[in-house]
Design a protein around this motif. Structure first.
Motif, PDB file in Angstrom:
ATOM      1  N   GLU A 376      23.577 -17.028 -98.277  1.00 16.22           N
ATOM      2  CA  GLU A 376      23.675 -16.315 -97.001  1.00 16.22           C
ATOM      3  C   GLU A 376      23.341 -14.833 -97.188  1.00 16.22           C
ATOM      4  OE1 GLU A 376      24.001 -18.197 -94.558  1.00 16.22           O
ATOM      5  OE2 GLU A 376      25.509 -19.756 -94.869  1.00 16.22           O
ATOM      6  N   PHE A 377      23.868 -14.242 -98.251  1.00 20.83           N
ATOM      7  CA  PHE A 377      23.556 -12.844 -98.550  1.00 20.83           C
ATOM      8  C   PHE A 377      22.047 -12.664 -98.755  1.00 20.83           C
ATOM      9  CE2 PHE A 377      28.024 -12.027 -99.147  1.00 20.83           C
ATOM     10  CZ  PHE A 377      28.174 -10.646 -99.094  1.00 20.83           C
ATOM     11  N   ARG A 388      15.722  -5.781-102.844  1.00 23.39           N
ATOM     12  CA  ARG A 388      16.368  -5.821-104.153  1.00 23.39           C
ATOM     13  C   ARG A 388      17.680  -6.601-104.084  1.00 23.39           C
ATOM     14  NH1 ARG A 388      14.696  -3.780-108.404  1.00 23.39           N
ATOM     15  NH2 ARG A 388      13.291  -2.357-107.304  1.00 23.39           N
ATOM     16  N   ALA A 389      18.473  -6.312-103.062  1.00 29.60           N
ATOM     17  CA  ALA A 389      19.731  -7.047-102.888  1.00 29.60           C
ATOM     18  C   ALA A 389      19.455  -8.520-102.605  1.00 29.60           C
ATOM     19  CB  ALA A 389      20.540  -6.429-101.751  1.00 29.60           C
ATOM     20  N   SER A 390      18.423  -8.796-101.816  1.00 24.68           N
ATOM     21  CA  SER A 390      18.074 -10.185-101.514  1.00 24.68           C
ATOM     22  C   SER A 390      17.739 -10.951-102.788  1.00 24.68           C
ATOM     23  CB  SER A 390      16.885 -10.223-100.549  1.00 24.68           C
ATOM     24  OG  SER A 390      16.498 -11.558-100.286  1.00 24.68           O
ATOM     25  N   ALA A 391      16.957 -10.329-103.664  1.00 23.42           N
ATOM     26  CA  ALA A 391      16.569 -10.992-104.914  1.00 23.42           C
ATOM     27  C   ALA A 391      17.784 -11.269-105.792  1.00 23.42           C
ATOM     28  CB  ALA A 391      15.560 -10.128-105.664  1.00 23.42           C
ATOM     29  N   GLN A 392      18.693 -10.316-105.870  1.00 18.07           N
ATOM     30  CA  GLN A 392      19.885 -10.494-106.711  1.00 18.07           C
ATOM     31  C   GLN A 392      20.727 -11.675-106.238  1.00 18.07           C
ATOM     32  OE1 GLN A 392      21.697  -6.640-106.386  1.00 18.07           O
ATOM     33  NE2 GLN A 392      20.368  -5.699-107.934  1.00 18.07           N
ATOM     34  N   HIS A 393      20.946 -11.749-104.940  1.00 18.56           N
ATOM     35  CA  HIS A 393      21.789 -12.821-104.405  1.00 18.56           C
ATOM     36  C   HIS A 393      21.071 -14.173-104.449  1.00 18.56           C
ATOM     37  CE1 HIS A 393      25.185 -10.399-103.144  1.00 18.56           C
ATOM     38  NE2 HIS A 393      24.355  -9.509-102.635  1.00 18.56           N
ATOM     39  N   ALA A 394      19.768 -14.175-104.200  1.00 19.17           N
ATOM     40  CA  ALA A 394      19.026 -15.437-104.259  1.00 19.17           C
ATOM     41  C   ALA A 394      19.028 -15.996-105.680  1.00 19.17           C
ATOM     42  CB  ALA A 394      17.598 -15.228-103.765  1.00 19.17           C
ATOM     43  N   GLU A 395      18.864 -15.135-106.663  1.00 21.73           N
ATOM     44  CA  GLU A 395      18.905 -15.590-108.058  1.00 21.73           C
ATOM     45  C   GLU A 395      20.276 -16.169-108.399  1.00 21.73           C
ATOM     46  OE1 GLU A 395      17.697 -12.146-110.283  1.00 21.73           O
ATOM     47  OE2 GLU A 395      15.653 -12.927-110.527  1.00 21.73           O
ATOM     48  N   ARG A 396      21.319 -15.509-107.927  1.00 15.19           N
ATOM     49  CA  ARG A 396      22.675 -16.009-108.201  1.00 15.19           C
ATOM     50  C   ARG A 396      22.885 -17.372-107.548  1.00 15.19           C
ATOM     51  NH1 ARG A 396      27.782 -15.316-109.625  1.00 15.19           N
ATOM     52  NH2 ARG A 396      29.480 -15.789-108.177  1.00 15.19           N
ATOM     53  N   VAL A 415      13.078 -17.508-100.437  1.00 17.21           N
ATOM     54  CA  VAL A 415      13.694 -16.203-100.168  1.00 17.21           C
ATOM     55  C   VAL A 415      13.502 -15.279-101.367  1.00 17.21           C
ATOM     56  CG1 VAL A 415      15.906 -15.018 -99.822  1.00 17.21           C
ATOM     57  CG2 VAL A 415      15.361 -17.054 -98.487  1.00 17.21           C
ATOM     58  N   LEU A 416      13.705 -15.820-102.561  1.00 20.14           N
ATOM     59  CA  LEU A 416      13.513 -15.022-103.772  1.00 20.14           C
ATOM     60  C   LEU A 416      12.052 -14.605-103.922  1.00 20.14           C
ATOM     61  CD1 LEU A 416      14.552 -13.796-106.387  1.00 20.14           C
ATOM     62  CD2 LEU A 416      14.332 -16.057-107.471  1.00 20.14           C
ATOM     63  N   ALA A 417      11.130 -15.520-103.634  1.00 16.47           N
ATOM     64  CA  ALA A 417       9.705 -15.186-103.707  1.00 16.47           C
ATOM     65  C   ALA A 417       9.361 -14.068-102.728  1.00 16.47           C
ATOM     66  CB  ALA A 417       8.865 -16.426-103.405  1.00 16.47           C
ATOM     67  N   THR A 418       9.917 -14.148-101.519  1.00 17.80           N
ATOM     68  CA  THR A 418       9.667 -13.116-100.512  1.00 17.80           C
ATOM     69  C   THR A 418      10.232 -11.773-100.958  1.00 17.80           C
ATOM     70  OG1 THR A 418       9.748 -14.789 -98.765  1.00 17.80           O
ATOM     71  CG2 THR A 418      10.036 -12.496 -98.094  1.00 17.80           C
ATOM     72  N   ALA A 419      11.415 -11.805-101.561  1.00 14.69           N
ATOM     73  CA  ALA A 419      12.020 -10.565-102.052  1.00 14.69           C
ATOM     74  C   ALA A 419      11.178  -9.960-103.171  1.00 14.69           C
ATOM     75  CB  ALA A 419      13.437 -10.842-102.539  1.00 14.69           C
ATOM     76  N   ARG A 420      10.703 -10.799-104.088  1.00 20.87           N
ATOM     77  CA  ARG A 420       9.845 -10.297-105.173  1.00 20.87           C
ATOM     78  C   ARG A 420       8.562  -9.684-104.599  1.00 20.87           C
ATOM     79  NH1 ARG A 420      13.189  -9.157-108.872  1.00 20.87           N
ATOM     80  NH2 ARG A 420      14.338 -10.919-109.758  1.00 20.87           N
ATOM     81  N   LEU A 421       8.035 -10.317-103.580  1.00 18.68           N
ATOM     82  CA  LEU A 421       6.839  -9.774-102.932  1.00 18.68           C
ATOM     83  C   LEU A 421       7.139  -8.414-102.310  1.00 18.68           C
ATOM     84  CD1 LEU A 421       3.884 -10.280-102.065  1.00 18.68           C
ATOM     85  CD2 LEU A 421       4.793 -11.361 -99.997  1.00 18.68           C
ATOM     86  N   GLY A 422       8.289  -8.315-101.648  1.00 17.37           N
ATOM     87  CA  GLY A 422       8.681  -7.053-101.039  1.00 17.37           C
ATOM     88  C   GLY A 422       8.887  -5.946-102.052  1.00 17.37           C
TER      89      GLY A 422
END
Length: 479
Positions: A376-377, A388-396, A415-422
């Motif tokens: 959710e985060f 950056r926060a999205s990537a951290q929470h998606a990885e967790r 979601v993680l892929a999108t965060a890495r792209l961002g």
């Protein structure tokens, strides 16, 4: 000699109501068009169209019901198409009614099951209706559990057989018929089947066994609901039927049959009220909120989540409270409301932190754990462009999530892929996206495909980059 076509009769009923409402022909046409847009219809009527109706021409499709709804809103009393001198048709809100009685709830829900299990392909093309969310959620919030749901008395206590006389149990009918008594074993079977279909949905997508689920509702659940049972058994039966109906809606949502899914959710909400299961009703509202988020209706999503919270108060266990708050957070995130989304996420995190191993958590909320909260985060931070926060929470979330939740893991990977792209990490983003695309090919889930397509749209500004070309080649090789 050929017969002349029947002469049209001027529609005096419609003319009288237009005069009473104070509409011009153009004004009525405009209101019908606007109401049509609420239902996903592009109608484009004008004053000439209304003139034709007044001369006796019958509008087609759902238009008579739309016209009736326009007059209902204007005049403050319920009017049908027939009241306007128009041919009857299927109501625009068919399946979105919040039934007045348990008997009516069974009639509406079972009618939906029967239509869906047949060859009614049009049923799956019904548009999602944001306006159709208001009345059911309001009626659930202010309503009370039905006083009586039983059909017949509770079975009497088992008699002790006379001494020396053997007691031979009667064999139950294999084929269930109307009026047959419902037992605890029947309800346990409904629950087991629900878990089976839930597992299939999570692992392989909603399209995998959706039709089998709908047929089960028609051929097994409906005869039980029309059977004989007392109050206690009846409440449990309605609760199990609500769970299966919500799941039918969830699988419909996953294959993008959004209008149909919405109708299943509304009927599940009404069945939950008959079951006197307030917490489960809140879960149905959260499900409706998630669909609204997916379709971009953030304001409606927030309202549904708040109604769910108001309806259960502070009574539910912490896990359920966390689920409700995170649903609200997702709605705020879609709207770009950073502070409100963050506040809801904090409440969800605190609630889950207060959970204890011995808590009595409903079966439908047991999926909500640290992995789900992190998911959710991740989604909220993605929608708020906090990558950056999205990537951290998606990885967790991916680290914690069990393999059986394959579709949820796919969503989180995107979601993680999108965060890495961002964050400008194009190579990692494309590698993650390619993994998700491969997983989506193995599922029967339109949502999974749409997650991947959304990622690909975000790749468009980088279409000439080497990593993107490699991604496209990998995905093309999958088909």
């Amino acid at each position: 000699m050929t017969e002349r076509p029947a002469q049209r009769v001027p529609n005096r009923q419609l003319a009288a109501l237009i005069a009473e409402a104070g509409f011009s022909n153009a004004g009525l046409a405009r209101r019908v068009d606007q109401l049509g847009l609420e239902h996903g219809l592009d109608l484009r009527y004008d004053k000439t169209s209304v003139t034709r109706w007044l001369r006796g021409q019958q509008p087609r499709g759902t238009t008579p019901a739309l016209i009736a709804e326009v007059f209902t809103r204007r005049l403050g009393r319920r009017l049908s198409a027939q009241d306007l001198g128009l041919d009857a048709c299927a109501p625009v809100y068919a399946g979105l009614e919040f039934a007045a009685t348990p008997e009516e709830a069974v009639d509406i829900a079972s009618g939906l099951w029967r239509k869906d299990s047949g060859s009614h392909a049009e049923l799956r093309k019904i548009a999602f209706t944001p306006a159709g969310l208001v009345v059911p959620s309001r009626d659930w919030l202010i309503g009370r559990a039905d006083e009586r749901v039983g059909r017949g008395a509770e079975p009497s206590a088992a008699r002790v057989p006379l001494q020396g006389r053997a007691s031979v149990p009667r064999q139950r009918q294999i084929d269930r018929g109307p009026g047959q008594r419902v037992t605890g074993g029947d309800i346990a079977a409904l629950r087991s089947v629900s878990e089976l279909f839930r597992t299939l949905d999570q692992a392989y997508g909603g399209g995998h066994a959706r039709q089998a689920l709908v047929r089960y509702l028609e051929h097994e659940a409906e005869p039980m609901l029309r059977g004989t049972y007392g109050e206690t058994t009846g409440r449990r039966l309605f609760s199990a039927a609500a769970d299966l109906t919500r799941l039918a809606g969830w699988t419909s949502y996953d294959i993008a049959a959004h209008g149909l899914a919405q109708r299943y959710f509304v009927q599940a909400l009404r069945l939950a009220q008959a079951a006197a299961d307030r917490p489960y009703g809140s879960y149905v509202l959260v499900t409706m909120s998630r669909q609204a988020v997916y379709l971009g209706h953030g304001r409606e999503a927030v309202q549904l989540a708040r109604v769910a919270q108001q309806g259960v108060g502070s009574g539910p266990p912490p896990v359920v409270q966390a689920l409700l708050h995170s649903a609200e957070a997702r709605g705020h995130a879609v709207l770009g409301e950073v502070r409100a989304s963050t506040a809801s996420l904090v409440r969800a995190e605190r609630a889950l932190g207060a959970a204890r191993p011995g808590d009595d958590v409903p079966h439908w909320a047991r999926f909500y754990d640290e992995a789900q909260l992190a998911d959710e985060f991740g989604h909220c931070h993605r929608d708020l462009q906090q990558y950056r926060a999205s990537a951290q929470h998606a990885e967790r979330s991916l680290q914690l999530r069990a393999p059986g939740y394959a579709r949820s893991r796919l969503f989180c990977r995107v979601v993680l892929a999108t965060a890495r792209l961002g964050l400008g990490e194009l190579d990692q983003a494309c590698a993650l996206g390619a993994e998700a695309a491969q997983q989506a090919m193995e599922m029967r889930s339109v949502r999974a495909v749409e997650y991947v397509r959304d990622f690909e749209r975000r790749l468009e500004p980088y279409r000439d980059a080497s990593a993107v070309r490699t991604y496209r080649d990998r995905v093309a090789a999958l088909s």
